[in-house]
Design an enzyme around this catalytic site. Structure first.
Site, short mmCIF file in Angstrom:
data_model
loop_
_atom_site.label_atom_id
_atom_site.label_comp_id
_atom_site.label_asym_id
_atom_site.label_seq_id
_atom_site.Cartn_x
_atom_site.Cartn_y
_atom_site.Cartn_z
N PRO A 164 0.71 -1.39 -0.06
CA PRO A 164 0.11 0.03 0.02
C PRO A 164 0.59 1.36 -0.03
CG PRO A 164 -0.18 -0.78 2.18
CD PRO A 164 0.82 -1.89 1.37
N CYS A 165 1.45 1.44 -1.07
CA CYS A 165 2.34 2.63 -1.18
C CYS A 165 1.55 4.20 -1.25
CB CYS A 165 3.25 2.74 -2.44
SG CYS A 165 2.40 2.38 -3.99
#
Length: 181
Positions: A147-148
């Site tokens: 989940p950048c």
């Protein structure tokens, strides 16, 4: 060394609430994700392009997940459901020790929470490496699973986002997760 594994991969695509979405699975592990496209076919073309240059895996056995299974989980996520990606097998991309630590720390950021690039750098023992963390995030082949989008610029600014629709998509994902930024 890169290899063409297209004969050994599964690709699945569909239209979701986050636009056209596709996933590529190689050796039973998630290897590529695309979303935010105008159609499922466009997302699938994007994933096929990513899969053409898939590097040899860095490690042994990958996993046993099917592309359709991954796509269903991603569809649930796109519909706003809280899903847990931690058990999903991900393709073993060749990474440095630093990159591996950054990815692991990013995956540990809970839904609805954020860290800055600098905070993430400090978490992995490299305070002052915010730009290097940004580089790792910008080359993330598995957005959502890694989940950048939960990593922000100093001062809470959005920073960058390399997935389709860029910062508008990053904002949408963070709002969907209930994050304050």
């Amino acid at each position: 060394m890169s290899t063409n594994l297209l004969a050994e991969v599964e690709i699945s695509s569909k239209t979701t609430l986050l636009g056209g979405m596709a996933v590529g699975v190689a050796e039973g592990a998630v290897a590529a994700i695309a979303f935010g496209h105008k159609s499922a076919a466009a997302a699938e073309r994007d994933v096929r392009r990513q899969m053409r240059d898939l590097p040899e895996p860095a490690g042994g056995t990958q996993g046993n997940v099917a592309a359709d299974e991954v796509l269903e989980v991603l569809t649930d996520y796109a519909a706003g459901e809280a899903v847990n990606f931690s058990k999903m097998p991900v393709y073993s991309y060749p990474r440095t020790s630093f990159q591996q630590r950054v990815i692991a720390a990013c995956c540990a950021i809970p839904r609805g929470k954020t860290l800055t690039y600098g905070q993430l750098a400090a978490k992995v023992g490299n305070p002052g490496a915010a730009r290097a963390v940004g580089s790792v995030m910008s080359s993330n082949p598995l957005p959502l699973v890694i989940p950048c989008h939960r990593v922000l610029a100093a001062g809470g600014g959005l920073g960058g986002y390399s997935a389709r629709q860029g910062l508008a998509m990053k904002r949408r994902l963070l709002e969907m997760e209930g994050a304050e930024f």
